[in-house]
Design a protein around this motif. Structure first.
Motif, PDB file in Angstrom:
ATOM      1  N   THR A   4       0.608  -1.084  -0.117  1.00  0.00           N
ATOM      2  CA  THR A   4       0.404   0.065   0.141  1.00  0.00           C
ATOM      3  C   THR A   4       0.861   1.181  -0.205  1.00  0.00           C
ATOM      4  N   GLU A  31      -4.786  -3.915   1.063  1.00  0.00           N
ATOM      5  CA  GLU A  31      -4.650  -4.426  -0.340  1.00  0.00           C
ATOM      6  C   GLU A  31      -5.601  -5.989  -0.183  1.00  0.00           C
ATOM      7  N   SER A  89     -11.382   3.966 -13.171  1.00  0.00           N
ATOM      8  CA  SER A  89      -9.883   4.313 -13.279  1.00  0.00           C
ATOM      9  C   SER A  89      -9.196   5.161 -14.558  1.00  0.00           C
ATOM     10  N   ARG A 138      -9.761   6.980  -2.520  1.00  0.00           N
ATOM     11  CA  ARG A 138      -9.602   6.209  -3.610  1.00  0.00           C
ATOM     12  C   ARG A 138      -8.747   5.157  -3.672  1.00  0.00           C
ATOM     13  N   LEU A 139      -8.411   5.149  -4.710  1.00  0.00           N
ATOM     14  CA  LEU A 139      -7.033   3.954  -5.211  1.00  0.00           C
ATOM     15  C   LEU A 139      -6.447   4.330  -6.065  1.00  0.00           C
ATOM     16  N   ALA A 142      -4.671  -1.428  -9.256  1.00  0.00           N
ATOM     17  CA  ALA A 142      -4.700  -2.727  -9.348  1.00  0.00           C
ATOM     18  C   ALA A 142      -4.251  -3.051 -10.618  1.00  0.00           C
ATOM     19  N   ILE A 174      -6.054  -5.210  -5.946  1.00  0.00           N
ATOM     20  CA  ILE A 174      -6.409  -3.918  -5.559  1.00  0.00           C
ATOM     21  C   ILE A 174      -5.787  -3.148  -4.482  1.00  0.00           C
ATOM     22  N   THR A 176      -5.339   0.076  -2.410  1.00  0.00           N
ATOM     23  CA  THR A 176      -5.941   1.719  -2.205  1.00  0.00           C
ATOM     24  C   THR A 176      -4.910   2.992  -1.240  1.00  0.00           C
ATOM     25  N   TYR A 189     -16.169  -0.200   3.669  1.00  0.00           N
ATOM     26  CA  TYR A 189     -15.086  -0.055   2.734  1.00  0.00           C
ATOM     27  C   TYR A 189     -15.183  -2.033   1.977  1.00  0.00           C
ATOM     28  N   LEU A 193     -16.713  -3.296  -1.624  1.00  0.00           N
ATOM     29  CA  LEU A 193     -15.775  -3.641  -2.965  1.00  0.00           C
ATOM     30  C   LEU A 193     -15.720  -5.088  -2.949  1.00  0.00           C
TER      31      LEU A 193
END
Length: 496
Positions: A4, A31, A89, A138-139, A142, A174, A176, A189, A193
């Motif tokens: 991360t 993650e 994205s 926010r990501l 991925a 994925i 963040t 969250y 997801l």
């Protein structure tokens, strides 16, 4: 199996501060490894089916035996594109696969094929509600990668074994930004997801089988101070354990700091039996993995045409459906979001709303009484004893004033217990509201005559006195009077 990104402090300025825990701010990043729903592995044709006998689904490519070469699974790439589209994205037109080098018994190649510098999906955000407050996480990215095998430890016989069936299974990791500020926000969250990846069909979301695995990076700091040293809680496989693990880790870190100890970066595991985390190993940094481009795989190139083809084949996304529910049915953003928690729930609502013509009333029943019953018995919407068409008929009987809201709950009880027909229940229980205006007026007159004190208090300006009169009328009518009609008639007579 990335890291991360602990974003620079400049990027954290202005981010919302969550509730402080003993004067400390909690910082959480995630993650998540979503196992993609392909039938074969990411670089070979070996099966990804769950539950096979150990080491029966690992081929020579998965083990990187001499002379074998990996071949990219097109289906895995398309699922990554779907995810990128679902969260707005940037989908990289060109991305690179790398070898991530580390030694572990369940990684026979000595490296994992992953993506490092240029991932396939970049940026994006996940929006959700925590209570009635809207949140955004926010990501960072991925990326596609292969899974490792699995170590099996048989403590009762003192032996360990390696099952390589999972080696080469396609994953989308994925990652963040560290935007979450409490365990409750982190769980909300993760649930959102989970909803997204199962809704679009790229992952079955089975946490018990390891199809959806979450790693939480947790640190604490005094408000305004630099980000603290994080510890990564690995492989959280239930939302309940996720919250417990984060809460324990936060308390542990604060106690360590308050006792004058420094937090050491580490990978930890959560023990659900004790409710505690324990260090498994010191945490590696990217440099420790000696990433370099995989020489056996060319760059992954994704054309705009390919992206648009995937987009055209996707079902309506939850955020788009929620916006349509607002526009078509006049629902609030909150209600629309609650009704699109799963495709099955959204379908149930829309069937009932269209059949009854009472979208708001249907929404209230689904998010209220129906949700309470389902949650109380740990049932999914697909398992509801009350079908959407049946709820629509019940709501219709409320809307046309055949029954009151309180009577409707009695009907719902009978439907839940197996009775099948709304009107039959209403007739059998004698729940129809009074439609005889003359009979109702006679009851109202009798109540007014018998309650001179309440009448005088209401005329003197005491609105609460009216409630007493309404209650008397409802009692005299055995609950069959329409409360709104009673209220209107009563006010009209008292005004005259």
């Amino acid at each position: 199996m990335s890291e991360t990104v602990n974003t620079f402090e400049a990027q954290q300025q202005g981010r919302p501060t969550g509730p402080l825990v003993h004067g400390y701010e909690v910082i959480i990043g995630f993650e998540t490894h979503a196992q993609l729903s392909t039938q074969s592995k990411i670089f070979s044709r070996a099966s990804t089916a769950f539950g096979a006998e150990p080491n029966t689904q690992a081929c020579s490519v998965d083990l990187a035996l001499p002379g074998t070469l990996p071949v990219m699974n097109k289906g895995a790439v398309e699922r990554a594109i779907q995810f990128g589209l679902a969260i707005n994205s940037h989908i990289a037109p060109r991305s690179i696969f790398a070898r991530k080098n580390y030694f572990y018994p369940d990684l026979p190649k000595g490296y994992q094929i992953s993506q490092f510098e240029i991932p396939v999906v970049q940026g994006g955000a996940v929006e959700f509600f925590l209570g009635d407050e809207k949140k955004t996480v926010r990501l960072v990215r991925a990326h596609l990668e292969e899974d490792a095998g699995k170590s099996l430890h048989e403590d009762f016989i003192g032996q360990s074994g390696i099952d390589l069936n999972r080696a080469g299974t396609p994953l989308l990791e994925i990652v963040t930004e560290p935007d979450m500020r409490s365990s409750a926000e982190a769980v909300a969250y993760a649930k959102e997801l989970h909803k997204i990846v199962t809704w679009i069909g790229i992952c079955d979301g089975n946490m018990q089988e390891g199809s959806f695995r979450c790693d939480a990076n947790v640190s604490v700091r005094k408000p305004g101070q630099p980000l603290g040293t994080r510890r990564e809680i690995k492989n959280l496989n239930s939302f309940k354990f996720m919250q417990q693990a984060i809460d324990f880790e936060v308390r542990w870190q604060i106690e360590q700091i308050e006792d004058g100890h420094e937090i050491q970066q580490a990978t930890v595991l959560f023990n659900p039996d004790t409710g505690e985390t324990r260090a498994m190993r010191t945490k590696e940094d990217a440099a420790d993995y000696r990433y370099f481009p995989d020489p056996d795989l060319p760059p992954l190139c994704i054309s705009e045409q390919w992206i648009e083809t995937v987009r055209a084949q996707m079902a309506e996304l939850p955020r788009n459906m929620a916006a349509r529910f607002q526009a078509d049915y006049g629902l609030s953003e909150y209600d629309s979001t609650q009704l699109t928690q799963s495709l099955a729930l959204a379908t149930y609502f829309e069937v009932a709303a269209k059949a009854s013509g009472q979208a708001k009333l249907v929404s209230n029943w689904i998010t209220g009484e129906l949700a309470r019953r389902l949650n109380g018995q740990d049932l999914s919407i697909e398992q509801s004893p009350v079908a959407a068409a049946t709820l629509a008929k019940l709501v219709g009987r409320i809307a046309d004033s055949t029954i009151s809201n309180s009577a409707a709950k009695q009907v719902f009880d009978a439907l839940w217990d197996g009775s099948a027909e709304v009107d039959a229940i209403i007739d059998a229980k004698g729940l129809k509201q009074m439609n005889d205006t003359g009979a109702l007026e006679a009851i109202v007159n009798d109540v007014i005559a018998a309650n001179a004190k309440n009448v005088a208090e209401f005329k003197a300006g005491n609105e609460k006195a009216l409630n007493g009169l309404v209650g008397q009328i409802m009692k005299a009518s055995k609950g069959k009077a329409n409360p709104q009609q009673v209220n209107d008639l009563l006010r009209s007579k008292l005004a005259n």
